[in-house]
Design an enzyme around this catalytic site. Sequence first.
Site, PDB file in Angstrom:
ATOM      1  CG  ASP A 118      15.645  15.568  12.870  1.00 52.03           C
ATOM      2  OD1 ASP A 118      14.969  16.057  13.234  1.00 52.03           O
ATOM      3  OD2 ASP A 118      15.868  16.459  11.273  1.00 52.03           O
ATOM      4  CE  LYS A 157       8.366  12.992   9.570  1.00 50.12           C
ATOM      5  NZ  LYS A 157       7.666  12.770   8.106  1.00 50.12           N
ATOM      6  CE1 TYR A 181      15.012  16.433   2.874  1.00 45.72           C
ATOM      7  CE2 TYR A 181      13.403  15.890   4.505  1.00 45.72           C
ATOM      8  CZ  TYR A 181      13.786  16.597   3.682  1.00 45.72           C
ATOM      9  OH  TYR A 181      12.551  17.356   3.429  1.00 45.72           O
TER      10      TYR A 181
END
Length: 445
Positions: A234, A263, A142
């Site tokens: 990622d 994040k 994702y």
Amino acid sequence: MNHERSRDLYDRALSVMPGGVNSSVRATQPYPFFVDSGDGAHVIDADGNRYVDYVMGYGPLLYGHDLPEPVQSAIQSHASAGPMYGAPTEVEVELAEFVARHVPSVEMVRFVNSGTEATVSAVRLARGYTERNKIVVMQGGYHGAQESTLVAGDADNPSPSTAGIPHSFAEHTLPVPFNDSEAIRTVFEDHGDDIAAVLVEPILGNKGIVTPVDGYHETLRELCNDYGSLLVFDEVITGFRVGGLQCAQGKFGVTPDLTTFGKIVGGGFPVGAIGGKSNIIEHFTPSGDVFQSGTFSGHPVTMAAGLATLEYAAEHDVYDHINSLAEQLRSGLTDILADRAPEYTVVGTDSMFKTIFTRDGATERGEQCGAGCRQDPNCPNFESCPKTGADVANAETDRWERLFWQEMKDRGVFLTANQFESQFVSYAHTEEDIEKTLEAYAEAL
Ligand code: PMP
């Protein structure tokens, strides 16, 4: 537990926001609890119920809900100086310098406002830099809500995984199974000269948790070198969590060309970043010709929160503490599963953990891996540990959401509401929280 106020809020929310939420995963059934405040490793909902929190904002909250004093004062002093300016500030230079100093592959950074924005920009940069169109992604990976990566199927037959994406966009994306070196070799043999980048979470955290088998990332590195494609890690989840300040690339000893962050690097405020070697990152405008821009990018409050968060971690035993608590939790869960549900699996590493409701493989063995899967070929459970997103997708999702998640919530433990997303231990969790959590797992299982 009384949830009257959350129910009322959800009714109101349903009238003014699609599905009653601003991010799909929050719409737990029959209604989500609305959070009033955080306290250490706990959240307190609008009806005053308290939960031990392992969602941690889906990853940004390294310290839980009580920020260390230097982080709080950094946020407050920047917020009170005026929120933002549309001109550069010192603190963004300092955060970029910090990231470049600690993350092996990073010489330069462009800050943006979300993990999605980071991967969108990384894909555009890779295409602009290589003058190629195709992007390889992992099945079950994702990379945010973006057109180039919301693609299902396989390299021979890619298709959009959501309404709203033209098939002609999906044709440029080649999904392959994670941890399968042969599959990606074949894709490079067939399309290598058109591949701009391989985009991979170093650890699958959204159809997870799946760690890489020995040599997999090295194979990706080698293929990208051979064909002139960029390797993009990622690290939106793993960045400044797995492998500490060096991130997962430091832990695994593989250096990507580009890294996307999100994040933790924003200390709990909206953030994303693209880092890498200067000769590639400088292709972004204004130094290069790949357009990239943003009103809120490098927001001073976010930059200050991120910098103070990472500096605090550099100066304290944050990662050791969190990782050893998480190990305690994973090993306690392993014992509970061995006793109550030997067909399930405990996965995770560093401060990430999850129980997966898989029945394949592990059932026959009747044993659990002791310390979260490290994909060690000498481990007796090596074969039964999930290797791909599809292995994890075999889990019993219905049981997770309908029963298990609710049961844990009713026992005062807040887990991620789907079977596939990682859960996180924070610096604010205590041994008492871990014990309470293990008791809740034992009862619920
Ligand atoms: N990449 C990964 C690996 C993620 O886990 C996420 C979100 N969880 C994203 C990108 C997208 O980040 P954001 O939700 O901040 O847009």
